[in-house]
Scaffold this active site. Structure first.
Site, PDB file in Angstrom:
ATOM      1  N   ASP A  15      11.131 -13.646 -10.197  1.00 23.84           N
ATOM      2  CA  ASP A  15      12.416 -14.310  -9.929  1.00 23.84           C
ATOM      3  C   ASP A  15      12.285 -15.618  -9.257  1.00 23.84           C
ATOM      4  O   ASP A  15      13.193 -16.556  -9.718  1.00 23.84           O
ATOM      5  CB  ASP A  15      13.228 -13.449  -8.923  1.00 23.84           C
ATOM      6  CG  ASP A  15      13.815 -12.261  -9.488  1.00 23.84           C
ATOM      7  OD1 ASP A  15      13.534 -11.895 -10.671  1.00 23.84           O
ATOM      8  OD2 ASP A  15      14.427 -11.546  -8.622  1.00 23.84           O
ATOM      9  N   ASN A 200      24.972 -11.589 -10.910  1.00 16.71           N
ATOM     10  CA  ASN A 200      25.346 -12.126  -9.668  1.00 16.71           C
ATOM     11  C   ASN A 200      24.077 -12.165  -8.629  1.00 16.71           C
ATOM     12  O   ASN A 200      23.081 -10.988  -8.725  1.00 16.71           O
ATOM     13  CB  ASN A 200      26.624 -10.955  -8.901  1.00 16.71           C
ATOM     14  CG  ASN A 200      27.078 -12.038  -7.619  1.00 16.71           C
ATOM     15  OD1 ASN A 200      26.425 -12.310  -6.879  1.00 16.71           O
ATOM     16  ND2 ASN A 200      28.485 -11.980  -7.971  1.00 16.71           N
ATOM     17  N   ASP A 202      23.718 -11.533  -5.701  1.00 13.29           N
ATOM     18  CA  ASP A 202      23.681 -10.621  -4.580  1.00 13.29           C
ATOM     19  C   ASP A 202      23.121  -9.094  -5.454  1.00 13.29           C
ATOM     20  O   ASP A 202      23.132  -8.097  -4.686  1.00 13.29           O
ATOM     21  CB  ASP A 202      25.079 -10.209  -3.804  1.00 13.29           C
ATOM     22  CG  ASP A 202      26.278  -9.796  -4.813  1.00 13.29           C
ATOM     23  OD1 ASP A 202      25.825  -9.478  -6.024  1.00 13.29           O
ATOM     24  OD2 ASP A 202      27.071  -9.945  -4.338  1.00 13.29           O
ATOM     25  N   ARG A 203      22.856  -9.224  -6.667  1.00 15.20           N
ATOM     26  CA  ARG A 203      22.820  -8.239  -7.525  1.00 15.20           C
ATOM     27  C   ARG A 203      23.826  -6.994  -7.758  1.00 15.20           C
ATOM     28  O   ARG A 203      23.471  -5.989  -8.441  1.00 15.20           O
ATOM     29  CB  ARG A 203      21.323  -7.212  -7.008  1.00 15.20           C
ATOM     30  CG  ARG A 203      19.850  -7.770  -7.277  1.00 15.20           C
ATOM     31  CD  ARG A 203      19.854  -9.370  -7.543  1.00 15.20           C
ATOM     32  NE  ARG A 203      18.634  -9.541  -7.708  1.00 15.20           N
ATOM     33  CZ  ARG A 203      18.044 -10.975  -7.756  1.00 15.20           C
ATOM     34  NH1 ARG A 203      18.968 -11.890  -7.520  1.00 15.20           N
ATOM     35  NH2 ARG A 203      16.907 -11.214  -8.209  1.00 15.20           N
ATOM     36  N   LEU A 204      24.973  -7.127  -7.330  1.00 16.45           N
ATOM     37  CA  LEU A 204      25.941  -6.614  -7.760  1.00 16.45           C
ATOM     38  C   LEU A 204      26.680  -7.061  -8.784  1.00 16.45           C
ATOM     39  O   LEU A 204      28.028  -7.588  -9.080  1.00 16.45           O
ATOM     40  CB  LEU A 204      26.960  -6.262  -6.433  1.00 16.45           C
ATOM     41  CG  LEU A 204      26.273  -5.713  -5.103  1.00 16.45           C
ATOM     42  CD1 LEU A 204      27.267  -5.385  -4.250  1.00 16.45           C
ATOM     43  CD2 LEU A 204      25.670  -4.209  -5.528  1.00 16.45           C
TER      44      LEU A 204
END
Ligand SMILES: Cc1cc2nc3c(=O)[nH]c(=O)nc-3n(C[C@H](O)[C@H](O)[C@H](O)COP(=O)(O)O)c2cc1C
Length: 224
Positions: A15, A200, A202-204
């Protein structure tokens, strides 16, 4: 002084290194809250917007097929069109993918746009375009692409670079139009399921999945 701990080579922080999910996660995409009834214009708009936003290869897609023994394979190709009839791409009918599709006429394509963190998945039954449509597609191709399609027996073992180049040069020679090889043509995936995904940081991530429902579509949001 002790050596700094080495990054385990098998598990680098991808990442951080590659900027995964480093694209634009601030796109305004109201479709996730109010899905339109028909996903096709939505997919077309996503693709048009991807061009406008400078995505490098908006139509490059991975195409997954399955052979008669149920073994999947995958390759990248360019989608030619997405419309109400389906998703059009082309290649050779006797290639690996062509043979798979002849045995199991279902396929899945996925597009990923890293600049905008968007993913599109389209699954469905595959059919061949008719000859007239394949002729028309072939006519849109650059002469070199036509010559390459003529010279190459796609997915077969290479008989030698020189032999391939000689067939290519022979096809390129002269000014006559290059005829479409019989084994080259278009396919259409008639979509049965379509998923639009926006990442996103924020991983959501947001997912919107459409499935065929009679003549229409049903839409639902999925967990990331
Ligand atoms: C960006 C890109 C675009 C490609 N476009 C096509 C295409 O439109 N049609 C095609 O048959 N192969 C295309 N290829 C080559 C395929 O990835 C693949 O090598 C070829 O179709 C043979 O695959 P197969 O042996 O699984 O049938 C493309 C490859 C890349 C990387």
């Amino acid at each position: 002084m002790s050596e700094p701990a080495a990054q385990p080579s098998s598990a680098p922080d991808r990442d951080a290194l590659a900027g995964s999910l480093g694209g634009d996660d601030s796109l305004v995409l109201p479709e996730f809250d109010a899905p339109p009834t028909d996903p096709i214009p939505l997919v077309q708009r996503w693709i048009a917007d991807a061009f406008d936003r400078g995505v490098r290869e908006p139509l490059a897609a991975a195409l997954a097929t399955v052979d008669a023994d149920g073994r999947p394979s995958n390759r990248v190709l360019l989608l030619k069109a997405v419309d109400h009839d389906g998703v059009v791409f082309y290649g050779q009918y006797d290639s690996r993918k062509g043979r798979d599709i002849a045995s199991v006429p279902f396929a899945s394509v996925v597009l990923y746009w890293r600049e905008t963190i968007q993913q599109l998945r389209i699954d469905g039954r595959v059919e061949r375009l008719d000859d007239a449509a394949s002729e028309a597609l072939f006519a849109t191709r650059l002469r070199a692409a036509q010559a390459a399609a003529t010279a190459s027996d796609q997915s077969r073992p290479l008989d030698g670079e020189d032999a391939l180049r000689a067939r290519f040069d022979a096809a390129m020679a002269g000014d006559d139009p290059i005829p479409r090889p019989e084994g080259w043509g278009g396919y259409r995936i008639v979509p049965e399921a379509i998923e639009l995904w926006h990442g996103n940081r924020d991983r959501l991530h947001r997912r919107l999945r459409y499935t065929r429902d009679g003549e229409g579509w049903s839409a639902e949001r999925l967990q990331p």
